[in-house]
Design a protein around this motif. Structure first.
Motif, PDB file in Angstrom:
ATOM      1  N   ASP A  34      11.768  -7.520  12.409  1.00 59.18           N
ATOM      2  CA  ASP A  34      10.487  -7.389  12.172  1.00 59.18           C
ATOM      3  C   ASP A  34      10.038  -6.225  11.575  1.00 59.18           C
ATOM      4  O   ASP A  34       8.867  -6.115  11.503  1.00 59.18           O
ATOM      5  N   ARG A  35      10.748  -5.247  11.068  1.00 60.36           N
ATOM      6  CA  ARG A  35      10.553  -4.158  10.361  1.00 60.36           C
ATOM      7  C   ARG A  35      10.146  -4.459   8.763  1.00 60.36           C
ATOM      8  O   ARG A  35      11.065  -5.168   8.091  1.00 60.36           O
ATOM      9  N   ARG A  36       9.027  -4.071   8.544  1.00 54.92           N
ATOM     10  CA  ARG A  36       8.841  -4.260   6.946  1.00 54.92           C
ATOM     11  C   ARG A  36       9.388  -3.414   6.101  1.00 54.92           C
ATOM     12  O   ARG A  36       9.431  -2.045   6.372  1.00 54.92           O
ATOM     13  N   HIS A  37      10.055  -3.798   4.883  1.00 54.69           N
ATOM     14  CA  HIS A  37      10.632  -3.229   4.060  1.00 54.69           C
ATOM     15  C   HIS A  37       9.755  -3.491   2.666  1.00 54.69           C
ATOM     16  O   HIS A  37       9.674  -4.719   2.220  1.00 54.69           O
ATOM     17  N   LEU A  38       9.221  -2.560   2.021  1.00 57.66           N
ATOM     18  CA  LEU A  38       8.431  -2.606   0.689  1.00 57.66           C
ATOM     19  C   LEU A  38       8.890  -1.571  -0.291  1.00 57.66           C
ATOM     20  O   LEU A  38       8.939  -0.448  -0.077  1.00 57.66           O
ATOM     21  N   GLY A  39       8.965  -2.163  -1.583  1.00 54.69           N
ATOM     22  CA  GLY A  39       9.637  -1.308  -2.669  1.00 54.69           C
ATOM     23  C   GLY A  39       9.896  -2.053  -3.953  1.00 54.69           C
ATOM     24  O   GLY A  39       9.631  -3.074  -3.812  1.00 54.69           O
ATOM     25  N   HIS A  40      10.619  -1.191  -4.633  1.00 57.33           N
ATOM     26  CA  HIS A  40      11.074  -1.865  -6.024  1.00 57.33           C
ATOM     27  C   HIS A  40      12.354  -0.976  -6.249  1.00 57.33           C
ATOM     28  O   HIS A  40      12.174   0.171  -5.881  1.00 57.33           O
ATOM     29  N   VAL A  41      13.096  -1.940  -7.170  1.00 58.22           N
ATOM     30  CA  VAL A  41      14.098  -0.805  -7.684  1.00 58.22           C
ATOM     31  C   VAL A  41      14.508  -1.383  -9.159  1.00 58.22           C
ATOM     32  O   VAL A  41      14.333  -2.494  -9.623  1.00 58.22           O
ATOM     33  N   VAL A  42      14.700  -0.426  -9.812  1.00 56.72           N
ATOM     34  CA  VAL A  42      15.009  -0.518 -11.501  1.00 56.72           C
ATOM     35  C   VAL A  42      16.376   0.024 -11.570  1.00 56.72           C
ATOM     36  O   VAL A  42      17.134   0.925 -10.970  1.00 56.72           O
ATOM     37  N   ASN A  43      17.044  -0.882 -12.325  1.00 55.05           N
ATOM     38  CA  ASN A  43      18.595  -0.755 -12.739  1.00 55.05           C
ATOM     39  C   ASN A  43      19.390  -0.635 -11.476  1.00 55.05           C
ATOM     40  O   ASN A  43      20.203   0.174 -11.244  1.00 55.05           O
ATOM     41  N   GLU A  92      21.602   0.638  -4.808  1.00 57.53           N
ATOM     42  CA  GLU A  92      21.135   1.831  -5.466  1.00 57.53           C
ATOM     43  C   GLU A  92      20.710   1.777  -7.009  1.00 57.53           C
ATOM     44  O   GLU A  92      20.984   0.956  -7.586  1.00 57.53           O
ATOM     45  N   GLY A  93      19.511   2.483  -7.264  1.00 59.02           N
ATOM     46  CA  GLY A  93      18.967   2.547  -8.462  1.00 59.02           C
ATOM     47  C   GLY A  93      17.982   3.745  -8.721  1.00 59.02           C
ATOM     48  O   GLY A  93      18.130   4.592  -8.415  1.00 59.02           O
ATOM     49  N   ALA A  94      16.741   3.211  -9.572  1.00 57.79           N
ATOM     50  CA  ALA A  94      15.797   4.404  -9.662  1.00 57.79           C
ATOM     51  C   ALA A  94      14.196   3.448  -9.135  1.00 57.79           C
ATOM     52  O   ALA A  94      14.291   2.363  -9.008  1.00 57.79           O
ATOM     53  N   ASP A  95      13.314   4.450  -9.210  1.00 51.50           N
ATOM     54  CA  ASP A  95      12.344   3.912  -8.876  1.00 51.50           C
ATOM     55  C   ASP A  95      11.482   3.877 -10.322  1.00 51.50           C
ATOM     56  O   ASP A  95      12.031   4.162 -11.449  1.00 51.50           O
ATOM     57  N   THR A 121       9.723   5.918 -11.828  1.00 53.49           N
ATOM     58  CA  THR A 121       9.615   7.123 -12.553  1.00 53.49           C
ATOM     59  C   THR A 121      11.004   7.584 -13.112  1.00 53.49           C
ATOM     60  O   THR A 121      11.253   8.323 -13.669  1.00 53.49           O
ATOM     61  N   GLY A 122      12.112   6.775 -12.588  1.00 58.69           N
ATOM     62  CA  GLY A 122      13.371   7.320 -12.996  1.00 58.69           C
ATOM     63  C   GLY A 122      14.023   7.854 -11.826  1.00 58.69           C
ATOM     64  O   GLY A 122      15.245   8.119 -11.905  1.00 58.69           O
ATOM     65  N   GLU A 123      13.341   8.183 -10.871  1.00 56.45           N
ATOM     66  CA  GLU A 123      14.120   9.021  -9.550  1.00 56.45           C
ATOM     67  C   GLU A 123      15.123   8.195  -8.835  1.00 56.45           C
ATOM     68  O   GLU A 123      14.734   6.884  -8.707  1.00 56.45           O
ATOM     69  N   PRO A 124      16.178   8.571  -8.357  1.00 55.39           N
ATOM     70  CA  PRO A 124      17.083   7.631  -7.668  1.00 55.39           C
ATOM     71  C   PRO A 124      16.671   7.437  -6.471  1.00 55.39           C
ATOM     72  O   PRO A 124      15.857   7.798  -5.590  1.00 55.39           O
ATOM     73  N   VAL A 125      17.029   5.817  -6.206  1.00 52.65           N
ATOM     74  CA  VAL A 125      16.432   5.191  -4.829  1.00 52.65           C
ATOM     75  C   VAL A 125      17.708   4.529  -4.276  1.00 52.65           C
ATOM     76  O   VAL A 125      18.511   4.010  -4.826  1.00 52.65           O
TER      77      VAL A 125
END
Length: 179
Positions: A78-87, A123-126, A128-132
């Motif tokens: 039940d830990r929340r994961h919030l985000g987005h991934v581009v490419n 793996e991808g980017a946020d 702004t293009g920064e790696p995530v």
């Protein structure tokens, strides 16, 4: 009053594409411009996902065949994961496989036991293009794999076999939203 720091608070709810729409069944193209239009798309994806009470949403589900998805998903603890991934790229999907209930905002009301790995890394980017790098286990790993399938032109029913697949597709044909 909306607050811009809350994901989706400046987004618009877009119409959801449903099973059978060609955009859901073709691989998405890479994002090439990390600009204001991408930021707005991500905000719209959050707004649309929240309005539909989902835990993840890919861009093609709102009709844009681009490799981007958002998520607001718990794991099994039940830990929340919030985000987005581009490419995004699915770089690991391993561990035990678990058959668990799975649904999709593009197949409202349809759910079926679907096999997924219990661990996934994307793996991808946020925006702004920064790696995530996003790592998930349990339900969150399921979410990551589900959204990656969307970007590759698949829906969860494509992973089903036999009676499960037959029942899910029959339910989709009979659904009030079916064409």
């Amino acid at each position: 009053m909306r607050h811009s720091a809350i994901p989706g608070s400046s987004g618009l709810v877009r119409p959801m594409r449903l099973l059978g729409d060609p955009v859901l069944h073709a691989p998405c193209s890479p994002v090439t411009a990390f600009d204001g239009a991408l930021t707005q798309l991500i905000e719209d994806l959050y707004a649309t996902m929240y309005a539909a009470h989902g835990v993840g949403l890919a861009a093609n589900q709102v009709g844009l065949p681009l490799r981007v998805f958002v998520y607001d998903c718990p794991d099994d603890e039940d830990r929340r994961h919030l985000g987005h991934v581009v490419n995004p790229r699915l770089v690991e999907a391993d561990g035990v496989t678990v058959t668990g209930p799975e649904g999709c905002l593009s197949l409202p009301g349809i759910e079926a036991g679907t096999r997924r790995f219990d661990h996934a890394v994307v793996e991808g980017a946020d925006r702004t293009g920064e790696p995530v790098r996003v790592e998930g286990t349990g339900f969150f790993a399921r979410c990551l794999q589900h959204e990656m399938d969307h970007l590759d032109g698949r829906v969860f029913t494509d992973r089903l076999r036999g009676l499960r697949r037959h029942r899910a597709l029959r339910a989709a044909r009979r659904a009030p939203w079916a064409p």
